[in-house]
Design a protein around this motif. Structure first.
Motif, PDB file in Angstrom:
ATOM      1  N   LEU A  74     -25.789  57.949 -30.680  1.00  0.00           N
ATOM      2  CA  LEU A  74     -27.110  57.321 -30.664  1.00  0.00           C
ATOM      3  C   LEU A  74     -27.468  56.806 -32.056  1.00  0.00           C
ATOM      4  N   ALA A  75     -27.189  57.614 -33.072  1.00  0.00           N
ATOM      5  CA  ALA A  75     -27.485  57.214 -34.448  1.00  0.00           C
ATOM      6  C   ALA A  75     -26.724  55.942 -34.823  1.00  0.00           C
TER       7      ALA A  75
ATOM      8  N   THR B 223     -24.933  60.361 -45.262  1.00  0.00           N
ATOM      9  CA  THR B 223     -25.251  59.273 -44.330  1.00  0.00           C
ATOM     10  C   THR B 223     -25.183  59.772 -42.891  1.00  0.00           C
ATOM     11  N   PHE B 224     -24.138  60.532 -42.581  1.00  0.00           N
ATOM     12  CA  PHE B 224     -23.962  61.058 -41.227  1.00  0.00           C
ATOM     13  C   PHE B 224     -25.091  62.013 -40.855  1.00  0.00           C
TER      14      PHE B 224
ATOM     15  N   LYS C 269     -32.339  61.242 -38.165  1.00  0.00           N
ATOM     16  CA  LYS C 269     -33.206  60.130 -37.767  1.00  0.00           C
ATOM     17  C   LYS C 269     -33.146  59.897 -36.261  1.00  0.00           C
ATOM     18  N   ALA C 270     -31.952  60.034 -35.685  1.00  0.00           N
ATOM     19  CA  ALA C 270     -31.793  59.848 -34.244  1.00  0.00           C
ATOM     20  C   ALA C 270     -32.562  60.923 -33.471  1.00  0.00           C
ATOM     21  N   ILE C 271     -32.564  62.152 -33.984  1.00  0.00           N
ATOM     22  CA  ILE C 271     -33.341  63.225 -33.361  1.00  0.00           C
ATOM     23  C   ILE C 271     -34.815  62.842 -33.316  1.00  0.00           C
ATOM     24  N   GLU C 272     -35.329  62.382 -34.456  1.00  0.00           N
ATOM     25  CA  GLU C 272     -36.751  62.031 -34.521  1.00  0.00           C
ATOM     26  C   GLU C 272     -37.064  60.795 -33.686  1.00  0.00           C
ATOM     27  N   TRP C 273     -36.120  59.845 -33.634  1.00  0.00           N
ATOM     28  CA  TRP C 273     -36.323  58.668 -32.786  1.00  0.00           C
ATOM     29  C   TRP C 273     -36.447  59.088 -31.331  1.00  0.00           C
ATOM     30  N   SER C 274     -35.607  60.020 -30.904  1.00  0.00           N
ATOM     31  CA  SER C 274     -35.642  60.467 -29.509  1.00  0.00           C
ATOM     32  C   SER C 274     -36.925  61.219 -29.176  1.00  0.00           C
ATOM     33  N   ARG C 275     -37.539  61.842 -30.193  1.00  0.00           N
ATOM     34  CA  ARG C 275     -38.798  62.568 -29.983  1.00  0.00           C
ATOM     35  C   ARG C 275     -39.988  61.626 -29.838  1.00  0.00           C
TER      36      ARG C 275
END
Length: 346
Positions: A60-61, A251-252, A258-264
């Motif tokens: 996702l990231a 970076t990883f 960031k992907a975790i927070e985007w999904s939230r």
């Protein structure tokens, strides 16, 4: 359509054998997964294992553009967390994820690994439940004495939660030992319960939702009810890889965070649509219907930050079981938040 690589499989015996290998042996294995040691350029393509019909947080990231110049190199799929982190420890992949208890066991076997970011857990939307038939006489922990509990694997997340449930509800070790935990493939667990081959079925995700929609079952307890929201698994990398590729690791890790927070913060329908597009785009002939049941990744802390509590619970449990020596490891030595820009104080 690209050919599908053969799935890497590892038996429980092989995994337990891995826990006994020397640090030197693991170090030799990780040489194949190292980047530019000795001042060379850092590795930018990370080998990893995925999961059929689902989208991992790194995937996702990457699709969201959060990994920058770091790319992912899919080498196959896995259904086993212990196997996934074994692959990372021996250099077959550059990162792998598993239940934190499995991470503890691998570290206790002298594998030089370090957890870098949480990637799954339990919350009010995503959780594992221990289900019985609607008319089952099982109503309490004591009712489980002499009964069979079906779960995906032994010595991991769901057996740990079962043991904790029994202990917190007053069962002695002698009585708890009379509760039989059995391995049942997840796709067969509901059927095994309904056919009364087992007395309790551990169900999560789409399999749980489908079983509940069919009806006739009820929860005895869930891991969320037992422990509240908690992060249960982390991605690990070898210490050598981290040392030789610090910018890539940052970076990883931050990309996954960031992907975790985007999904939230993104509407669920939009997250599912994005995941569906990712699965279709990679062209592996996968069924996307189960993505409709996605609710959350269940990660408790902001950006997947890791804390001592994520490991101490399992250190204590494994120590009580005799799987590791009590006091052998310290929680703080098993992980680092150094490369996570969502770490406290960053």
């Amino acid at each position: 359509m690209p050919a599908t690589p053969t799935r890497t499989t590892t038996s429980r015996r092989q995994f337990l054998a891995l826990l006994g290998i020397s640090a030197a042996a693991v170090s030799c294995g990780t040489a194949t997964a190292s980047g530019g040691g000795g001042g060379g350029a850092q590795l930018k393509k990370l080998k990893y294992q995925g999961a059929v019909g689902s989208v991992t947080l790194p995937e996702l990231a990457a699709d969201l553009g959060y990994l920058g110049d770091v790319t992912l190199d899919w080498v196959g799929n896995t259904i086993s967390g212990p196997q996934d982190i074994q692959s990372a420890a021996t250099g077959q992949t550059h990162f792998g994820g598993a239940f934190n208890g499995a991470v503890v066991k691998l570290a206790a076997g002298k594998a030089p690994i370090k957890a870098v970011v949480s990637y799954y857990g339990s919350d009010q939307y995503s959780y594992g439940g221990y289900y019985v038939l609607e008319d089952s006489p099982i109503r309490s922990a004591r009712d489980l004495i002499g009964k069979k509990v079906g779960m995906n694997t032994l010595g991991a997340h769901y057996q740990a939660l079962l043991d904790i449930y029994l202990s917190r509800n007053g069962l002695s070790k002698t009585d708890a030992a009379k509760v039989e935990a059995l391995v049942v493939p997840p796709v067969n667990t509901e059927q095994s319960l309904r056919q009364k081959q087992i007395d309790v079925a551990v169900l999560s995700g789409v399999l749980r939702d489908k079983a509940l929609a069919t009806g006739g079952i009820r929860p005895l307890f869930t891991d969320f009810q037992l422990l509240g929201a908690f992060s249960a698994g982390t991605y690990v990398m070898t210490q050598r890889f981290i040392k030789e590729n610090p910018d890539t690791v940052r970076t990883f890790v931050t990309g996954v965070a960031k992907a975790i927070e985007w999904s939230r913060t993104t509407p669920r329908e939009e997250v599912i649509a994005r995941m569906t597009a990712i699965v279709k785009k990679r062209g592996r002939n996968e069924d996307t219907s189960t993505l409709q049941y996605w609710h959350s990744y269940g990660v408790a802390e902001t950006g997947g930050r890791i804390g001592d509590k994520e490991f101490q619970l399992w250190l204590d449990w494994l120590g009580e079981r005799g799987d590791i020596k009590k006091g052998q490891l310290k929680a703080a030595d098993l992980y680092t938040n150094e490369f996570n820009d969502y770490r406290k104080g960053a």
